[in-house]
Design an enzyme around this catalytic site. Structure first.
Site, PDB file in Angstrom:
ATOM      1  N   HIS A 142      68.557  27.509 -28.100  1.00 55.02           N
ATOM      2  CA  HIS A 142      67.271  27.357 -27.910  1.00 55.02           C
ATOM      3  C   HIS A 142      66.705  26.589 -28.834  1.00 55.02           C
ATOM      4  O   HIS A 142      65.706  26.544 -29.563  1.00 55.02           O
ATOM      5  CB  HIS A 142      66.498  28.654 -28.184  1.00 55.02           C
TER       6      HIS A 142
ATOM      7  N   ARG B 274      63.611  30.536 -19.541  1.00 53.08           N
ATOM      8  CA  ARG B 274      63.917  31.748 -20.308  1.00 53.08           C
ATOM      9  C   ARG B 274      65.149  32.407 -19.956  1.00 53.08           C
ATOM     10  O   ARG B 274      65.783  32.243 -18.766  1.00 53.08           O
ATOM     11  CB  ARG B 274      62.785  32.886 -20.303  1.00 53.08           C
TER      12      ARG B 274
HETATM   13  C1  GLV Z   1      59.858  28.023 -27.031  1.00 50.49           C
HETATM   14  O1  GLV Z   1      60.730  28.601 -26.388  1.00 50.49           O
HETATM   15  C2  GLV Z   1      58.207  28.206 -27.077  1.00 50.49           C
HETATM   16  O2  GLV Z   1      58.156  29.235 -26.249  1.00 50.49           O
HETATM   17  O3  GLV Z   1      57.746  27.230 -27.451  1.00 50.49           O
END
Ligand code: GLV
Length: 310
Positions: free
Chosen positions: A272, A224
């Site tokens: 992401h 994160r």
């Molecule tokens: C992505 O970051 C997830 O939590 O699947």
């Protein structure tokens, strides 16, 4: 009529509808915003539902997170209902993380980031090559995903370390406990963060960590954004202590256009995408969870309120 409601800012609902109905044609699948009776919703499929949404669903039995992480739910004001929360950890999703991590490790190991930069300047110059066994790669986080990445790295011949609260055993991996982070970081060529976020590991990728790594090391963050102290990363890159970083997760997301991370020549950013859920791969597990909670059973992948408080 029990409704399975779907809310996502990234996933296309049509493919989810199709995959879920293939597993259970009786499901009443509705896309959030299209249906009209929140009181009929007993299952919500979502990753980060807008704050307050859960309070509008009085008969909710299950919030099925469309992802592995659940830190995005922390601190909300609408989690006090009687519903269960579940996350998904699936083989295909894990495979995505392994691919992304390997792409980064191999990029750095084979100095492709340097050759890309040279190609931009039409420069023909060869750098000395190292063998994989000379590279110390450390995984912060040895859950399902971290362990899968570690195994793949061992197979490629890298020297692999794993940092985790609970000790496990994987051939070729040296384990370090959370208290041993200094020894874990000592002389690392690459650090890959795949931790789930909690208060204890927020800011774990900081100046002290970078200083213990080998000079000219690399960082890959697929945990994160809050695991990384951005100003420490920028300082370590500018001083040459770190040579390269690939970041897939940010705090906040989307990363604002004014962030200096975008413009740093030694930072590569992806939005992401290290992995994602493919509806056909996870539909069966989700439908099973729907059936389980409707039958009064706990869902697979349950996340407790106390985990959310960590
Ligand atoms: C992505 O970051 C997830 O939590 O699947």
């Amino acid at each position: 009529m029990a409704i399975v409601a779907f809310y996502s800012e990234v996933y296309e609902p049509l493919a989810w509808r199709q995959a879920l109905l293939e597993c259970d044609p009786e499901l009443n699948f509705q896309v959030w915003g299209e249906f009209i009776a929140p009181k009929d919703v007993d299952v919500l499929l979502a990753w980060r539902p807008p704050d307050g949404m859960l309070k509008t669903l009085p008969n909710l039995k299950l919030l099925q997170c469309l992802g592995a992480g659940f830190d995005q739910l922390r601190g909300r004001s609408d989690l006090d209902g009687g519903f269960q929360i579940a996350r998904i950890v699936d083989d295909d999703q894990t495979a995505g993380m392994v691919e992304y991590a390997l792409a980064g490790v191999l990029d750095f190991h084979r100095q492709l980031y340097l050759y890309r930069d040279q190609a931009d300047r039409s420069a023909w110059k060869e750098w000395p090559r190292s063998s994989a066994s000379q590279r110390e790669v450390g995984l912060l986080g040895m859950g399902t995903m971290g362990a899968a990445i570690a195994r793949a790295l061992v197979t490629l011949g890298f020297s692999v370390r794993g940092l985790s609260r609970t000790r496990g055993s994987i051939d070729g991996v040296r384990w370090f406990g959370a208290d041993d982070i200094g020894a874990f970081a000592d002389g690392l060529d690459m650090a890959i963060c795949v931790l789930s976020l909690n208060k204890a590991n927020t800011g774990i990728l900081d100046r002290r960590f970078f200083e213990r790594m080998r000079r000219g090391a690399a960082v890959i963050n697929i945990g994160r954004g809050a695991h990384l102290v951005e100003t420490d990363l920028l300082a370590a890159l500018d001083s040459g202590q770190l040579a390269w970083a690939r970041l897939d997760v940010m705090a906040p997301e989307p990363l604002p256009a004014i962030s200096p991370l975008w413009r740093h020549p030694r930072i590569e950013i992806t939005p992401h995408i290290a992995t994602s859920l493919l509806p056909h791969a996870v539909a069966r597990a989700i439908v099973e969870n729907i059936h389980r909670v409707r039958a009064g059973l706990p869902p697979v992948g349950a996340v407790s309120r106390s985990q959310l408080a960590l």
